[in-house]
Design an enzyme around this catalytic site. Sequence first.
Site, PDB file in Angstrom:
ATOM      1  CG  HIS A   1       9.155  -0.563   6.284  1.00 35.65           C
ATOM      2  ND1 HIS A   1       8.860  -0.018   5.055  1.00 35.65           N
ATOM      3  CD2 HIS A   1      10.394  -0.098   6.607  1.00 35.65           C
ATOM      4  CE1 HIS A   1       9.877   0.744   4.660  1.00 35.65           C
ATOM      5  NE2 HIS A   1      10.813   0.711   5.599  1.00 35.65           N
TER       6      HIS A   1
ATOM      7  CD  GLN B   1      -2.257   0.300   4.999  1.00 40.19           C
ATOM      8  OE1 GLN B   1      -2.035   1.429   4.589  1.00 40.19           O
ATOM      9  NE2 GLN B   1      -1.302  -0.599   5.194  1.00 40.19           N
TER      10      GLN B   1
ATOM     11  N   PRO C   1       0.838  -1.204   0.000  1.00 35.36           N
ATOM     12  CG  PRO C   1       0.084  -0.962   2.192  1.00 35.36           C
ATOM     13  CD  PRO C   1       0.796  -1.922   1.286  1.00 35.36           C
ATOM     14  CG  MET C   2       3.470   2.472  -1.875  1.00 35.34           C
ATOM     15  SD  MET C   2       4.622   2.442  -3.292  1.00 35.34           S
ATOM     16  CE  MET C   2       3.727   1.343  -4.402  1.00 35.34           C
ATOM     17  CB  ALA C   3      -0.469   7.565   0.867  1.00 38.79           C
TER      18      ALA C   3
ATOM     19  CE  LYS D   1       3.613  -1.849   4.564  1.00 40.11           C
ATOM     20  NZ  LYS D   1       4.671  -0.976   5.088  1.00 40.11           N
TER      21      LYS D   1
ATOM     22  CB  ALA E   1       6.694  -0.024  -1.251  1.00 40.14           C
ATOM     23  NE  ARG E   2      11.034   3.753  -0.608  1.00 37.82           N
ATOM     24  CZ  ARG E   2      12.105   4.124   0.081  1.00 37.82           C
ATOM     25  NH1 ARG E   2      12.635   5.324  -0.119  1.00 37.82           N
ATOM     26  NH2 ARG E   2      12.642   3.319   0.972  1.00 37.82           N
TER      27      ARG E   2
ATOM     28  CB  CYS F   1       1.684   5.757   8.111  1.00 41.17           C
ATOM     29  SG  CYS F   1       1.889   7.348   7.278  1.00 41.17           S
TER      30      CYS F   1
END
Length: 317
Positions: A162, A66, A14-16, A134, A214-215, A95
């Site tokens: 993470h 999420q 998940p990435m905002a 997460k 993610a990235r 986050c």
Amino acid sequence: MERFSYPGIVGLAPMAGISNKAFRTVCRLWGAQFSFSEMISAESVLLDLDVVDEMLPFEEENSAVQLYGSDPKKLALAAKKVQHRASWIDLNAACPVKKVIKKNAGAALLKDLERLRDIVVAMKNACEKPITVKIRIGFEKNELEKIMDVLVSAGVDGVEVHGRTAVQMYSGKAQWNLNLERWNVPTAISGDLYTVEDIRRALEISKASAALVARGALRKPWIFHEFFHTKAPTVEQIRDMFLFHARLLKEREGEKSFYKLRQFVAGYTHGFFGGREFRERFMKLEGFDAIESAIREFFNRFLMSVGENTVRDRTNA
């Protein structure tokens, strides 16, 4: 309820602002086995804000929703309300962004493990779908063992880890040597997964059940293709997927959403000679017609050259 397991070994994290419907679809087509919605606040769900419906998965298999927040009752109600659109519900306790931390949400929950336990228990009691969380390995220091023990005792169905603390944000190197198989619960490792070799090493070292990219997916969307096919896609495949991504955005969000493609152009032109100049020009384009024309022109230059239908690292990319 059957025991939960992540529906595959490699998924999109998940990435905002990034892991929206269009990008989730693209990554699935490249080979991602599961994905997550962008982070959605429980308050927004309960207020029936229009944006929530746009962020929720729609006709997507193996997609989690999420949620974030700090109130156990509100998170439980929100989870119950959206569970019909999810394969499972994921709680964000990772986050590190200040505006989230100030609300005692996200990674701030790692400083209040009693509240974190209460939230998981409340969400579990309210939902028929599995509940995963997460996390980071701690807020200021590595307290993974304490955090995991709390989550497992609360009955969590899975945990995505993470390998950094919250105060590290995205600096330093993510830790993979976490021995996640110590806990009898499915786990997923994330952090610094930029190449196929990173994914394989992280899975081996962490002893996790799965990996979340993610990235690394933003930098190179076809990383999932490389993982499962052990080779890069062709130039034609990358061109067509970029064009498809543009059409998805246009169909779902309208003509004005073309600017969202700007955050993905670096990934699609990764490894291509002249990519830097193209990206600079791309940032000034307006409208989908201009964007689609520029994409075709850029990639067709390579297709017109014999032997240039494969991707490799190039200088000036």
